[in-house]
Design an enzyme around this catalytic site. Structure first.
Site, PDB file in Angstrom:
ATOM      1  N   ASP A  54      34.480  47.308  28.549  1.00 42.31           N
ATOM      2  CA  ASP A  54      35.907  47.431  28.043  1.00 42.31           C
ATOM      3  C   ASP A  54      36.341  47.507  26.681  1.00 42.31           C
ATOM      4  O   ASP A  54      37.545  47.977  26.365  1.00 42.31           O
ATOM      5  CB  ASP A  54      36.934  46.628  28.864  1.00 42.31           C
ATOM      6  CG  ASP A  54      36.746  46.773  30.430  1.00 42.31           C
ATOM      7  OD1 ASP A  54      36.078  47.797  30.807  1.00 42.31           O
ATOM      8  OD2 ASP A  54      37.261  45.863  31.416  1.00 42.31           O
TER       9      ASP A  54
ATOM     10  N   ASP B 290      36.074  39.489  40.552  1.00 42.28           N
ATOM     11  CA  ASP B 290      36.755  40.075  39.543  1.00 42.28           C
ATOM     12  C   ASP B 290      37.899  39.333  38.934  1.00 42.28           C
ATOM     13  O   ASP B 290      38.071  39.373  37.768  1.00 42.28           O
ATOM     14  CB  ASP B 290      37.480  41.462  39.753  1.00 42.28           C
ATOM     15  CG  ASP B 290      36.476  42.305  40.262  1.00 42.28           C
ATOM     16  OD1 ASP B 290      35.289  42.531  39.855  1.00 42.28           O
ATOM     17  OD2 ASP B 290      36.844  43.407  41.133  1.00 42.28           O
TER      18      ASP B 290
HETATM   19  C1  BGC Z   1      33.352  38.102  34.660  1.00 43.22           C
HETATM   20  C2  BGC Z   1      32.051  37.520  34.548  1.00 43.22           C
HETATM   21  C3  BGC Z   1      30.812  37.418  35.344  1.00 43.22           C
HETATM   22  C4  BGC Z   1      30.867  39.030  35.828  1.00 43.22           C
HETATM   23  C5  BGC Z   1      29.888  39.399  36.880  1.00 43.22           C
HETATM   24  C6  BGC Z   1      33.082  39.580  35.151  1.00 43.22           C
HETATM   25  O1  BGC Z   1      33.956  40.140  35.421  1.00 43.22           O
HETATM   26  O2  BGC Z   1      34.252  37.981  33.802  1.00 43.22           O
HETATM   27  O3  BGC Z   1      32.283  35.820  34.203  1.00 43.22           O
HETATM   28  O4  BGC Z   1      29.742  36.860  34.938  1.00 43.22           O
HETATM   29  O5  BGC Z   1      32.002  39.414  36.261  1.00 43.22           O
HETATM   30  O6  BGC Z   1      30.189  39.174  38.123  1.00 43.22           O
END
Ligand code: BGC
Length: 597
Positions: free
Chosen positions: A177, A399
């Site tokens: 992003d 998420d």
């Molecule tokens: C989060 C991370 C996480 C990753 C995988 C991201 O959206 O911010 O903390 O490790 O997703 O689940």
């Protein structure tokens, strides 16, 4: 195939003599050879299975049970990316191991053969300038930049560079992003502040990782529903090229791009293949859902991006990865043909497999499913120049939380994860996010159950068995939902007309009440006989109307709401629960038991 630092140094020494060899060594360390030599790192290699994720999945399978549990077990050995989502993740945290541990496991799994270790670099200063759920730990300041370089990138590089890992092929997703935010969200103050740090940070990461010698970096390029408009796409190509060309090693440090990271944009819209097709009042791409964006899916976007990057000066060998971990959109709601409507918006809404309210809805989207399994060089998409379908986002990890949850991970509530929120960013639509979600990165059982049930292509024998009692292949010894009346080993004195027991029970709870409206949740529990399909009924105070309802099909008659399972959540063994939620305007009803049949 691996570029071995020692071999290269040896060649230099042999060719140029001892004195020159010393300086050649320095030069080599500073300017590693091009990644071009290897091409697609996924070719001819196995991929790392993350034991942490594997364990989460096996546990989830035990909780879910039945054929859904079997489908979970069937994907437990798929490769997923290891996220370095903060400095502490390098060492490891309570719920996940550190980088060194993972690499040691990877060497063991490789057993001397080629193996790709997939990881995500994700900790830029001012991270996620346009979202809150995953805001990072480092501020967008010079000091934050310094810490990113020394405590994060250098610390990762020090580990990756150890001789014991030099035979691994390390595939790194670079900063999800970040550069896309600089293309479209520069009117947002935090993105303006972050911009110089994103560019410098990405360049630093590309350069240092390239020096390791066996790292293949893929720059994150968001997804078609974000960057597909021609203006955004050309802005992206320019931004990406500027950043790469301003780095020390330029394109030599880039294996390609990765799209759809942690998103659920479909790989293909099989019934919407021509954006220019005229239906009723206009072209398909002019429908409300596409807002003139001609790239409907990730196959469109990767093909578009490839051409644009090569036109910007990228070498033709670059390749694309697509995160297909959660972009399946299967289940009973998936359309099976194009709509026959002559109304443009109806045509698009009835034909599309993407069932989000809006393509900008990114947080724990209701209805999504597991997508294509990780696949090397998938055939049939020549124009997309794919290196692989990968699972960057480990399915089952949230998420973002749907309500405020205090934490020490720098994660704020992002209302895009709140199902009761009508978002301006979505043209006023509800977010469609699942309720009861934990913090980003934490295990989210309800979501995982939905993703597996809605997988497309389906997992195993075609997804969850709608009626486990009629499946002759079911093993009655391992499935608590099995109907004992079809088991030939059953006690023959059993009477199949016996009272099957209660079918289900349901209770209504009000989980949030803001006066003018509320969020309700109905929990359905399998009765003593279990259930292979349920319908609940409840009454709302007069004048109250449902805004949205998720995880059940429903109809309203007067003030009575009738809600039934969606197939994937219909089968419940005795005592097993599932829930659906809804938001409504008006007065909340009183909580308590409701009808279930
Ligand atoms: C989060 C991370 C996480 C990753 C995988 C991201 O959206 O911010 O903390 O490790 O997703 O689940």
């Amino acid at each position: 195939m691996q570029r071995d630092k020692k071999v290269r140094a040896g060649v230099a020494a042999g060719a140029t003599g001892a004195l020159v060899a010393a300086s050649a060594l320095v030069a080599l360390a500073a300017a590693p050879s091009a990644t071009a030599a290897v091409g697609n790192p996924y070719e001819g290699a196995e991929q790392y299975i993350n034991p942490d994720w594997n364990e989460d999945v096996l546990q989830a399978a035990d909780v879910a049970g039945g054929s859904l549990g079997d489908d979970m077990r069937a994907i437990a050995n798929e490769p997923t990316h290891v996220w370095m989502d903060r400095i502490q993740a390098i060492e490891g945290i309570d719920r996940q191991h550190g980088l060194e541990w993972h690499l040691d496991q990877a060497v063991e799994q490789a057993g001397g053969s080629p193996l790709v270790f997939n990881m995500v670099i994700y900790d830029l200063p001012g991270r996620d300038c346009f979202a809150l759920a995953s805001n990072g730990e480092l501020p967008a300041t010079d000091e934050g930049m310094e810490r990113y370089k020394t405590e994060y990138i250098d610390a990762i590089v020090e580990i990756l560079d150890r001789p014991e890992y030099e035979d691994l092929r390390i595939s790194a997703v670079i900063e999800p992003d970040s550069l896309p935010n600089l293309v479209t969200n520069m009117s947002h103050q935090p993105c303006q502040e972050s911009a110089p740090y994103y560019r410098e940070g990405v360049q630093y990461a590309l350069d240092r990782l390239h020096e390791v010698g066996n790292v293949y970096s893929y720059i994150d390029a968001a997804h078609s529903g974000w960057l597909g408009w021609p203006d955004n796409a050309s802005g992206s190509a320019q931004e990406f090229a500027n950043v790469v060309e301003g780095s020390t090693y330029g394109w030599d440090g880039v294996a390609g791009f990765v799209t759809n990271t942690a998103n659920s944009t479909p790989l293909e819209e099989p019934f919407l293949t021509d954006p220019n097709l005229q239906v009723g009042s206009g072209q398909v791409r002019s429908a409300d859902y596409y807002e003139w964006n001609p790239d409907f899916d990730e196959i469109d976007w990767t093909a578009d991006l490839y051409d644009r990057m090569v036109a910007q000066g990228a070498p033709s060998r670059i390749g694309m990865l697509i995160d297909t971990s959660r972009n399946g959109w299967g289940g009973s709601e998936r359309p099976t043909s194009a709509s026959s409507s002559s109304d443009l918006n109806t045509y698009v809404d009835e034909s599309r497999v993407d069932r989000r309210t809006h393509r900008g809805a990114w947080c724990n989207p209701d209805g999504a499913g597991i997508g294509e399994r990780p696949t090397v060089s998938p055939s049939g998409y020549a124009e997309s120049h794919l290196h692989a379908f990968v699972w960057v986002k480990p399915p089952g990890e949230s998420d973002g939380s749907s309500e405020e949850i205090p934490n020490d991970e720098g994660k704020s509530l992002d209302r895009m994860c709140d199902p009761t929120y009508q978002a301006d960013k979505l043209g006023g639509a509800y977010t469609g996010a699942l309720p009861n979600a934990p913090l980003s990165g934490w295990w989210f059982q309800d979501q995982f159950e939905m993703l597996v049930a809605n997988a497309y292509p389906p997992i195993g024998d075609g997804g969850p068995d709608p009626d486990p009692t009629d499946d002759p292949t079911d093993d009655p010894t391992d499935d608590p939902t099995d109907d004992p009346t079809d088991d030939p080993t059953d006690d023959p004195t059993d009477d199949p007309t016996d009272d099957p027991g209660t079918v289900c029970e349901a209770t209504l709870e009000v989980v949030n009440d803001w006066g003018s409206g509320f969020q309700g949740q109905v929990t359905v529990t399998g009765g003593s006989g279990g259930t292979s399909g349920w319908t609940t009924q409840f009454t709302l105070p007069s004048g109250t109307s449902i805004g949205s309802l998720w995880n059940a099909d429903y109809s309203v008659s007067g003030s009575t709401v009738t809600a039934s399972d969606m197939g994937w959540n219909g089968t419940l063994s005795a005592g097993q629960s599932t829930s659906f939620g809804f938001t409504a305007n008006g007065t909340a009803p009183s909580a308590g038991a409701v009808t279930c049949s």
